[in-house]
Motif scaffolding. Structure first.
Motif, PDB file in Angstrom:
ATOM      1  N   VAL A 136       4.718   6.717   3.556  1.00 54.88           N
ATOM      2  CA  VAL A 136       4.102   5.992   2.443  1.00 54.88           C
ATOM      3  C   VAL A 136       5.169   5.352   1.555  1.00 54.88           C
ATOM      4  O   VAL A 136       4.983   4.245   1.039  1.00 54.88           O
ATOM      5  N   ASP A 137       6.311   6.022   1.364  1.00 55.85           N
ATOM      6  CA  ASP A 137       7.401   5.431   0.581  1.00 55.85           C
ATOM      7  C   ASP A 137       7.868   4.125   1.211  1.00 55.85           C
ATOM      8  O   ASP A 137       8.154   3.144   0.509  1.00 55.85           O
ATOM      9  N   THR A 138       7.952   4.100   2.537  1.00 58.37           N
ATOM     10  CA  THR A 138       8.372   2.882   3.231  1.00 58.37           C
ATOM     11  C   THR A 138       7.316   1.789   3.106  1.00 58.37           C
ATOM     12  O   THR A 138       7.648   0.617   2.894  1.00 58.37           O
ATOM     13  N   ILE A 139       6.048   2.161   3.228  1.00 60.34           N
ATOM     14  CA  ILE A 139       4.962   1.199   3.067  1.00 60.34           C
ATOM     15  C   ILE A 139       5.003   0.574   1.680  1.00 60.34           C
ATOM     16  O   ILE A 139       4.848  -0.642   1.503  1.00 60.34           O
ATOM     17  N   ARG A 140       5.242   1.397   0.681  1.00 64.16           N
ATOM     18  CA  ARG A 140       5.305   0.899  -0.693  1.00 64.16           C
ATOM     19  C   ARG A 140       6.480  -0.062  -0.868  1.00 64.16           C
ATOM     20  O   ARG A 140       6.378  -1.071  -1.571  1.00 64.16           O
ATOM     21  N   GLN A 141       7.605   0.250  -0.219  1.00 63.76           N
ATOM     22  CA  GLN A 141       8.802  -0.580  -0.368  1.00 63.76           C
ATOM     23  C   GLN A 141       8.627  -1.962   0.248  1.00 63.76           C
ATOM     24  O   GLN A 141       9.002  -2.975  -0.356  1.00 63.76           O
ATOM     25  N   ILE A 142       8.058  -2.032   1.449  1.00 67.13           N
ATOM     26  CA  ILE A 142       7.977  -3.327   2.139  1.00 67.13           C
ATOM     27  C   ILE A 142       6.625  -4.000   1.959  1.00 67.13           C
ATOM     28  O   ILE A 142       6.450  -5.148   2.359  1.00 67.13           O
ATOM     29  N   GLY A 143       5.640  -3.294   1.374  1.00 70.78           N
ATOM     30  CA  GLY A 143       4.356  -3.907   1.085  1.00 70.78           C
ATOM     31  C   GLY A 143       3.386  -3.972   2.243  1.00 70.78           C
ATOM     32  O   GLY A 143       2.389  -4.693   2.173  1.00 70.78           O
ATOM     33  N   GLY A 144       3.637  -3.247   3.300  1.00 70.23           N
ATOM     34  CA  GLY A 144       2.726  -3.275   4.434  1.00 70.23           C
ATOM     35  C   GLY A 144       3.136  -2.281   5.496  1.00 70.23           C
ATOM     36  O   GLY A 144       4.155  -1.597   5.377  1.00 70.23           O
ATOM     37  N   THR A 145       2.348  -2.203   6.555  1.00 67.37           N
ATOM     38  CA  THR A 145       2.611  -1.278   7.645  1.00 67.37           C
ATOM     39  C   THR A 145       2.710  -2.041   8.959  1.00 67.37           C
ATOM     40  O   THR A 145       2.450  -3.244   9.023  1.00 67.37           O
ATOM     41  N   ALA A 146       3.097  -1.338   9.999  1.00 66.08           N
ATOM     42  CA  ALA A 146       3.177  -1.939  11.320  1.00 66.08           C
ATOM     43  C   ALA A 146       1.789  -2.024  11.947  1.00 66.08           C
ATOM     44  O   ALA A 146       0.857  -1.324  11.538  1.00 66.08           O
ATOM     45  N   LYS A 147       1.679  -2.864  12.952  1.00 66.06           N
ATOM     46  CA  LYS A 147       0.415  -2.941  13.675  1.00 66.06           C
ATOM     47  C   LYS A 147       0.147  -1.627  14.400  1.00 66.06           C
ATOM     48  O   LYS A 147      -0.994  -1.149  14.447  1.00 66.06           O
ATOM     49  N   ILE A 148       1.203  -1.013  14.929  1.00 67.74           N
ATOM     50  CA  ILE A 148       1.069   0.245  15.680  1.00 67.74           C
ATOM     51  C   ILE A 148       2.171   1.202  15.233  1.00 67.74           C
ATOM     52  O   ILE A 148       3.316   0.783  15.033  1.00 67.74           O
ATOM     53  N   ILE A 149       1.852   2.474  15.096  1.00 72.69           N
ATOM     54  CA  ILE A 149       2.835   3.537  14.882  1.00 72.69           C
ATOM     55  C   ILE A 149       2.832   4.409  16.130  1.00 72.69           C
ATOM     56  O   ILE A 149       1.775   4.798  16.625  1.00 72.69           O
ATOM     57  N   ARG A 150       4.011   4.720  16.635  1.00 69.80           N
ATOM     58  CA  ARG A 150       4.147   5.544  17.842  1.00 69.80           C
ATOM     59  C   ARG A 150       4.830   6.851  17.487  1.00 69.80           C
ATOM     60  O   ARG A 150       5.923   6.861  16.916  1.00 69.80           O
TER      61      ARG A 150
END
Length: 419
Positions: A206-220
């Motif tokens: 979540v810290d990374t999501i907050r930093q870049i403003g979004g998530t990847a299409k897929i998490i592995r």
């Protein structure tokens, strides 16, 4: 030359979304002078075209390559010749060889000298000096050869690979990391008291999501219980997606051995950092300074060394994200610097597939799933006691491994005296 001009024209025509903000070592204060900004980018090891791109995209400064070279020449900076005294270079190499730098090759060593020590020296010079200063290490590294299968992804943020690293776990240091499949950029590299706690792994995510403003299409990720919260959060963020990987399909479970990108990178971490620390802690154990079965010693080791290892991991991640990946026969994995491949993917023809996430969703996920631990990774009682002893004896947190050993021994002795 024509190809370079064409590439530069492409860079000038690109527009980066407002959420794509480069990390702190790329950005400078708004009032910074132009020449100081150029000096900063030069000492990060960037090439001429990369400096021009960052100047334009991050600071709105448009220069030609001729202007850039003239400014660098006036400041005594250049790539073609060694501009640092060889004695100073040798001293810096010897300093690195006393730590985890003893496990890296001449290319990574050159990058450390440029970025961390501010030296201007060529790879060939560093290679020759390392053959003299570290002949055994050079021989050991040159004997290893490894071929991997090809890997193909469409662009940055198509898939992130996450995994835990357990080689330092016997000493109480649990590492967890994530890497972007296309650019090979390290998204997070953290150390804490556990890498099996799903709420702690969710906090990194979540810290990374907050930093870049979004998530990847897929998490592995692997099929362990440590990923259940990340899977739930990722599927929550992607619940309204209109692509074929939305919802439940946005998190993929699989075997650890098949999680290629992050598993391959752990080998790089082992050679460039963790192997030295493993041997260091083994020496402490074999000499009787440390016993894993002693709860006080285990807590004390984490208290003294956790900040050092965290700092080292951050440095490794920064240097990796800045280093240049050489071209290979695998055309689907572009060459270049991971940071630039991630943030300016248009240069290599990759499409940024970042999925925007609403700030309210981020805060809701953080409230429900995430957990923050103490910086030392120790229990509250031990941290308070150690802090009191350090304050009474006017002790500071260590800056080197040797300082950490001294603090470790001092704290244990003081605690024994209290009993």
């Amino acid at each position: 030359m024509a190809a370079r001009i064409f590439r530069y024209t492409m860079l000038l025509s690109m527009v980066i979304p407002s959420t794509c903000v480069l990390p702190g070592y790329f950005s400078l204060p708004a009032h910074a002078e132009r020449d100081d900004i150029i000096d900063h980018f030069f000492h990060l090891g960037l090439g001429y075209s990369e400096i021009l791109m960052c100047l334009f995209l991050l600071h709105g400064i448009c220069l030609s390559i001729r202007q850039l070279k003239r400014i660098l020449r006036c400041r005594g900076l250049g790539r073609r010749a060694n501009r640092t005294d060889l004695r100073q270079v040798c001293e810096a190499i010897e300093e690195e060889l006393r730590g985890s730098g003893s496990t890296i090759g001449y290319r990574q060593m050159t990058q450390r000298l440029v970025v961390d020590h501010g030296l201007v020296v060529g790879k060939e010079t560093v290679r020759e000096l390392m053959k003299i200063l570290d002949p055994y290490g050079v021989s050991a590294r040159s004997s290893r050869r490894l071929r991997r299968r090809q890997y193909s992804k469409k662009g940055p943020n198509h898939i992130w690979h996450i995994d835990g690293y357990d080689k330092l776990k016997p000493f109480g240091f649990c590492v967890h990391g994530a890497i972007d499949g296309y650019s090979r950029r390290i998204l997070w590299l953290e150390v804490g008291p556990s890498n099996n706690d799903p709420s702690l792994i969710a906090q990194y995510f979540v810290d990374t999501i907050r930093q870049i403003g979004g998530t990847a299409k897929i998490i592995r990720g692997d099929g362990g219980t440590e990923n259940v919260y990340v899977a739930a959060v990722q599927r929550f963020f992607r619940r309204d997606g209109d692509d074929s990987w939305a919802g439940d399909k946005s998190f993929l479970y699989g075997k650890s051995v098949a999680n290629q990108r992050i598993e391959a990178w752990w080998g790089i971490l082992r050679r460039g950092c963790s192997d030295w620390w493993i041997r260091f802690f083994q020496d402490m154990r074999d000499s009787g300074l440390y016993c894993a079965n002693d709860a006080v010693q285990a807590e004390c080791l984490k208290f003294c060394f956790m900040p050092l290892i965290r700092k080292e991991l951050y440095k490794v991640a920064v240097l990796w994200n800045l280093h240049k990946i050489r071209p290979t026969n695998n055309a689907e994995s572009p060459s270049g610097r991971p940071d630039l491949l991630y943030f300016v993917s248009d240069v290599t023809g990759g499409a940024d597939l970042k999925q925007d996430v609403d700030i309210d969703d981020i805060e809701l996920a953080e409230q429900r799933c995430c957990y923050r631990y103490a910086e030392s990774g120790c229990c509250v009682e031990f941290t308070q006691l150690a802090s009191i002893i350090m304050q009474e004896q006017n002790l500071d947190m260590p800056e080197t491994a040797e300082d950490a050993v001294t603090l470790y021994s001092t704290l244990l002795q003081s605690m024994d005296d209290l009993v």
